[in-house]
Design a protein around this motif. Structure first.
Motif, PDB file in Angstrom:
ATOM      1  N   ALA A  39     -19.216  -9.820 -34.440  1.00 41.28           N
ATOM      2  CA  ALA A  39     -19.691  -8.853 -35.443  1.00 41.28           C
ATOM      3  C   ALA A  39     -19.751  -7.427 -34.896  1.00 41.28           C
ATOM      4  N   ALA A  40     -19.548  -7.254 -33.604  1.00 46.42           N
ATOM      5  CA  ALA A  40     -19.612  -5.924 -32.983  1.00 46.42           C
ATOM      6  C   ALA A  40     -18.277  -5.207 -33.164  1.00 46.42           C
ATOM      7  N   HIS A  41     -18.331  -3.880 -33.205  1.00 42.20           N
ATOM      8  CA  HIS A  41     -17.105  -3.080 -33.305  1.00 42.20           C
ATOM      9  C   HIS A  41     -16.497  -2.958 -31.914  1.00 42.20           C
ATOM     10  N   GLY A  42     -15.424  -3.718 -31.694  1.00 40.89           N
ATOM     11  CA  GLY A  42     -14.767  -3.694 -30.406  1.00 40.89           C
ATOM     12  C   GLY A  42     -13.463  -4.453 -30.465  1.00 40.89           C
ATOM     13  N   TYR A  43     -12.784  -4.493 -29.336  1.00 44.66           N
ATOM     14  CA  TYR A  43     -11.452  -5.077 -29.286  1.00 44.66           C
ATOM     15  C   TYR A  43     -11.280  -5.921 -28.028  1.00 44.66           C
ATOM     16  N   ARG A  44     -10.618  -7.044 -28.190  1.00 43.16           N
ATOM     17  CA  ARG A  44     -10.181  -7.798 -27.026  1.00 43.16           C
ATOM     18  C   ARG A  44      -8.852  -7.176 -26.626  1.00 43.16           C
ATOM     19  N   VAL A  45      -8.791  -6.601 -25.435  1.00 49.60           N
ATOM     20  CA  VAL A  45      -7.605  -5.870 -25.011  1.00 49.60           C
ATOM     21  C   VAL A  45      -6.814  -6.589 -23.926  1.00 49.60           C
ATOM     22  N   HIS A  46      -7.379  -7.679 -23.425  1.00 48.41           N
ATOM     23  CA  HIS A  46      -6.757  -8.428 -22.340  1.00 48.41           C
ATOM     24  C   HIS A  46      -7.350  -9.826 -22.367  1.00 48.41           C
ATOM     25  N   SER A  47      -6.726 -10.758 -21.679  1.00 49.54           N
ATOM     26  CA  SER A  47      -7.267 -12.122 -21.663  1.00 49.54           C
ATOM     27  C   SER A  47      -8.651 -12.183 -21.033  1.00 49.54           C
ATOM     28  N   TRP A  49     -10.804  -9.142 -20.925  1.00 55.46           N
ATOM     29  CA  TRP A  49     -11.559  -7.920 -21.242  1.00 55.46           C
ATOM     30  C   TRP A  49     -11.807  -7.779 -22.741  1.00 55.46           C
ATOM     31  N   TRP A  50     -13.021  -7.383 -23.084  1.00 55.33           N
ATOM     32  CA  TRP A  50     -13.399  -6.940 -24.425  1.00 55.33           C
ATOM     33  C   TRP A  50     -14.022  -5.563 -24.237  1.00 55.33           C
ATOM     34  N   VAL A  51     -13.647  -4.600 -25.106  1.00 60.98           N
ATOM     35  CA  VAL A  51     -14.192  -3.249 -24.989  1.00 60.98           C
ATOM     36  C   VAL A  51     -14.824  -2.824 -26.312  1.00 60.98           C
ATOM     37  N   ALA A  52     -15.903  -2.079 -26.223  1.00 57.85           N
ATOM     38  CA  ALA A  52     -16.581  -1.566 -27.415  1.00 57.85           C
ATOM     39  C   ALA A  52     -15.757  -0.420 -27.999  1.00 57.85           C
ATOM     40  N   GLY A  53     -15.603  -0.416 -29.298  1.00 61.25           N
ATOM     41  CA  GLY A  53     -14.814   0.612 -29.965  1.00 61.25           C
ATOM     42  C   GLY A  53     -15.340   2.015 -29.737  1.00 61.25           C
ATOM     43  N   ASN A  54     -16.668   2.172 -29.700  1.00 66.25           N
ATOM     44  CA  ASN A  54     -17.243   3.507 -29.533  1.00 66.25           C
ATOM     45  C   ASN A  54     -17.262   3.969 -28.072  1.00 66.25           C
ATOM     46  N   ALA A  55     -16.776   3.148 -27.154  1.00 63.43           N
ATOM     47  CA  ALA A  55     -16.719   3.521 -25.744  1.00 63.43           C
ATOM     48  C   ALA A  55     -15.321   3.965 -25.322  1.00 63.43           C
ATOM     49  N   ILE A  56     -14.326   3.803 -26.218  1.00 59.30           N
ATOM     50  CA  ILE A  56     -12.949   4.172 -25.889  1.00 59.30           C
ATOM     51  C   ILE A  56     -12.799   5.690 -25.936  1.00 59.30           C
TER      52      ILE A  56
END
Length: 92
Positions: A39-47, A49-56
Motif C-alpha cells: 500500500a506504500a508509494h514505492g517501486y521494486r527496482v531490483h530482485s 531492492w524496494w525504494v520509496a517513491g518520495n525518496a527518488i
C-alpha cells in the motif's frame, strides 16, 4: 521512533531498512516485506531492492544498466526486469 522510509534492501534472510535516521538490519523475508509495503508509494527496482517513491532524486539508465539515486546519497541498482515500473512512472 518515526522516520521517513527510503528503501529496503534484501540480504539473505535479513533486510537492511534505510530511513532518514540511518539503516537497521532486521530479520524478515523480502517477500513478506513486499506484502507489507504493497500500500506504500514505492517501486521494486531490483530482485533485492524496494525504494520509496518520495525518496527518488534521479534515475539513470544507460545501455541496459540502471541506478536510482535516493535521498541521503543512497544508490540502488535497477534491473532490466524491474525497469518497466520506473518507465511507466515516467522516471526513465
Amino acid at each position: 521512533r518515526f522516520s521517513r522510509l527510503i528503501a529496503v534492501e534484501a540480504h539473505d534472510h535479513y533486510l537492511r531498512v534505510h530511513t532518514e535516521a540511518g539503516s537497521e538490519l532486521i530479520a524478515m523475508r523480502f517477500s513478506d516485506a513486499l506484502v507489507e509495503l504493497a500500500a506504500a508509494h514505492g517501486y521494486r527496482v531490483h530482485s533485492s531492492w524496494w525504494v520509496a517513491g518520495n525518496a527518488i532524486e534521479a534515475v539513470q539508465w544507460r545501455r541496459g544498466v540502471g541506478a536510482v539515486q535516493l535521498y541521503g546519497q543512497l544508490v540502488a541498482p535497477v534491473s532490466r526486469r524491474h525497469a518497466d515500473t520506473l518507465r511507466i512512472a515516467g522516471w526513465i
